[in-house]
Enzyme design. Structure first.
Site, PDB file in Angstrom:
ATOM      1  N   HIS A 180       2.705 -14.517 -16.623  1.00  0.00           N
ATOM      2  CA  HIS A 180       2.444 -13.111 -17.595  1.00  0.00           C
ATOM      3  C   HIS A 180       2.790 -13.146 -18.688  1.00  0.00           C
ATOM      4  CE1 HIS A 180       3.007 -10.662 -13.041  1.00  0.00           C
ATOM      5  NE2 HIS A 180       2.231 -11.794 -13.027  1.00  0.00           N
TER       6      HIS A 180
ATOM      7  N   HIS B  50      -1.575 -16.554 -10.827  1.00  0.00           N
ATOM      8  CA  HIS B  50      -0.151 -17.608 -10.388  1.00  0.00           C
ATOM      9  C   HIS B  50      -1.034 -18.859  -9.771  1.00  0.00           C
ATOM     10  CE1 HIS B  50       2.991 -14.170 -10.305  1.00  0.00           C
ATOM     11  NE2 HIS B  50       2.007 -13.627 -11.259  1.00  0.00           N
TER      12      HIS B  50
ATOM     13  N   TYR C 135       3.080  -2.928  -6.087  1.00  0.00           N
ATOM     14  CA  TYR C 135       2.075  -2.614  -6.436  1.00  0.00           C
ATOM     15  C   TYR C 135       1.474  -2.015  -7.316  1.00  0.00           C
ATOM     16  CZ  TYR C 135       2.617  -8.396  -6.969  1.00  0.00           C
ATOM     17  OH  TYR C 135       2.269  -9.377  -6.469  1.00  0.00           O
TER      18      TYR C 135
ATOM     19  N   HIS D  45      10.385 -14.447 -13.267  1.00  0.00           N
ATOM     20  CA  HIS D  45       9.165 -15.200 -11.815  1.00  0.00           C
ATOM     21  C   HIS D  45       8.887 -16.510 -13.018  1.00  0.00           C
ATOM     22  CE1 HIS D  45       8.856 -10.971 -10.321  1.00  0.00           C
ATOM     23  NE2 HIS D  45       9.841 -11.360 -10.354  1.00  0.00           N
TER      24      HIS D  45
ATOM     25  N   HIS E 216      11.093  -6.469  -5.342  1.00  0.00           N
ATOM     26  CA  HIS E 216       9.780  -5.870  -5.857  1.00  0.00           C
ATOM     27  C   HIS E 216       9.144  -4.145  -5.168  1.00  0.00           C
ATOM     28  CE1 HIS E 216       6.459  -6.692  -8.338  1.00  0.00           C
ATOM     29  NE2 HIS E 216       6.537  -7.409  -8.784  1.00  0.00           N
TER      30      HIS E 216
ATOM     31  N   GLU F 294       6.856 -17.541  -6.949  1.00  0.00           N
ATOM     32  CA  GLU F 294       6.233 -16.700  -6.860  1.00  0.00           C
ATOM     33  C   GLU F 294       4.495 -17.231  -6.544  1.00  0.00           C
ATOM     34  OE1 GLU F 294       6.102 -13.210  -9.827  1.00  0.00           O
ATOM     35  OE2 GLU F 294       7.201 -11.949  -8.247  1.00  0.00           O
TER      36      GLU F 294
ATOM     37  N   ASP G 291      -3.577 -13.027 -15.933  1.00  0.00           N
ATOM     38  CA  ASP G 291      -3.009 -12.957 -13.583  1.00  0.00           C
ATOM     39  C   ASP G 291      -2.923 -13.731 -12.926  1.00  0.00           C
ATOM     40  OD1 ASP G 291      -0.612 -12.327 -12.292  1.00  0.00           O
ATOM     41  OD2 ASP G 291      -0.665 -10.439 -12.915  1.00  0.00           O
TER      42      ASP G 291
ATOM     43  N   GLU H  68       9.184  -5.424 -15.285  1.00  0.00           N
ATOM     44  CA  GLU H  68       8.320  -6.520 -15.503  1.00  0.00           C
ATOM     45  C   GLU H  68       7.615  -7.482 -16.887  1.00  0.00           C
ATOM     46  OE1 GLU H  68       6.925  -8.172 -11.729  1.00  0.00           O
ATOM     47  OE2 GLU H  68       5.706  -9.861 -13.124  1.00  0.00           O
TER      48      GLU H  68
ATOM     49  N   ASP I 144       8.215 -13.181 -16.603  1.00  0.00           N
ATOM     50  CA  ASP I 144       7.141 -13.750 -15.312  1.00  0.00           C
ATOM     51  C   ASP I 144       6.697 -14.704 -17.147  1.00  0.00           C
ATOM     52  OD1 ASP I 144       5.143 -14.336 -14.298  1.00  0.00           O
ATOM     53  OD2 ASP I 144       5.138 -12.684 -13.074  1.00  0.00           O
TER      54      ASP I 144
ATOM     55  N   HIS J   1       6.633  -3.257 -11.715  1.00  0.00           N
ATOM     56  CA  HIS J   1       5.409  -3.588 -12.970  1.00  0.00           C
ATOM     57  C   HIS J   1       5.588  -2.273 -13.966  1.00  0.00           C
ATOM     58  CE1 HIS J   1       2.827  -6.382 -10.859  1.00  0.00           C
ATOM     59  NE2 HIS J   1       4.481  -6.446 -10.888  1.00  0.00           N
TER      60      HIS J   1
ATOM     61  N   ARG K 161       0.728  -1.342  -0.089  1.00  0.00           N
ATOM     62  CA  ARG K 161       0.290  -0.058   0.170  1.00  0.00           C
ATOM     63  C   ARG K 161       0.988   1.583  -0.162  1.00  0.00           C
ATOM     64  NH1 ARG K 161      -3.492  -2.495  -0.508  1.00  0.00           N
ATOM     65  NH2 ARG K 161      -4.332  -4.315   0.791  1.00  0.00           N
TER      66      ARG K 161
END
Ligand code: FE
Ligand code: FE
Ligand code: ZN
Length: 278
Positions: A179, A226, A70, A211, A67, A256, A224, A142, A176, A107, A37
């Protein structure tokens, strides 16, 4: 030798992360630089960093792939969201200088109705603001699944971003597997073809990390989601071909997959075993 690890919790600092990775029999790992966040990251503790470096040297842990949160969207339309991306990115790159030679993955962003070209231009603009001469971290774009208005789901879009970055030498790509498969690159039936395409559009020398994820929905689904290594739409032998591919030798493979630590340790053990087998 297979350099493999998983995403791990950043709780407790750098030494604690490396110890958790070693407990999984990992020789690399990924972690969030801060709460997804956003919010401020924990202050760097020099003694912790020194202990971390000693521990990593002893346990052959390297090529760590940090990373970004997000929520970092460098091509957002809202000025405050882009400002947040800029601030977090710049701060994270300063923090990364305490662990030189590692990777910072992010990203490329979601353009949310502004169009792909605008998204690409804005993301490159943020990169040009935060990268600096003499930095020792390589920043990784990514490859994305193309969910919603994500940019970076094609190799051409990633190339376009790289082309606009002045300090391109400090940039690379993290592939990834979930992805790219979701994005329409058939790494199950044509891994060689996909890597040849990557090489002609981006250049394999830019590929710095993988990834390693299975995908719940699969080819061209743009979902997306996983999946665990043995549970997704990609058969296990396709995953094994990836970790064994000569073009990917020596790269860090980061899991991941939806797992707890015991699940990650089991996947690492399985993949190490399959990697060795002729
Ligand atoms: Fe990611
Ligand atoms: Fe990923
Ligand atoms: Zn994903």
């Amino acid at each position: 030798m297979l350099r493999i690890g998983s995403h791990i919790s950043s709780a407790g600092g750098y030494l604690a992360m490396a110890q958790r990775a070693a407990a999984l029999n990992a020789t690399t790992f990924a972690f969030f630089t801060r709460n997804p966040r956003g919010g401020s990251a924990k202050a760097i503790d020099e003694a912790d960093i020194a202990a971390f470096h000693a521990f990593c040297a002893e346990h052959d842990i390297d090529k760590i792939v940090a990373h970004a949160p997000y929520t970092l969207n460098p091509c957002a339309e809202k000025p405050n969201v882009r400002e947040f991306a800029h601030t977090v990115f710049a701060d994270d790159l300063q923090r990364m200088e305490h662990t030189p030679g590692q990777y910072y993955n992010f990203h490329p962003g979601s353009h949310v109705g502004q169009g792909t070209e605008t998204g690409i231009a804005k993301t490159a603009e943020v990169l040009n603001e935060v990268l600096f001469d003499g930095m020792r971290t390589t920043v990784l774009l990514e490859t994305m699944a193309g969910k919603g208005s994500e940019i970076g789901a094609t190799f051409e879009e990633l190339r376009e971003i790289l082309d606009r970055v002045t300090l391109e030498k400090h940039m690379g790509v993290c592939l990834d597997t979930c992805h790219v498969y979701d994005g329409g690159y058939d790494i199950v039936n044509d891994l060689d073809g996909v890597l040849t395409k990557f090489d002609s559009v981006i250049g394999l020398s830019r590929l710095k990390a993988v990834h390693l994820n299975n995908s719940m929905y699969g080819l061209s689904s743009h979902k997306d989601r996983h999946a665990k290594i043995v549970e997704g739409t990609m058969p296990l032998d396709a995953i094994v071909r990836i970790i064994r591919h000569p073009a990917l030798r020596g790269l860090p493979f980061i899991l991941e997959t939806p797992n707890d630590d015991a699940g990650y340790a089991a996947e690492i053990a399985l993949l190490r075993d399959l990697f060795e087998k002729e």
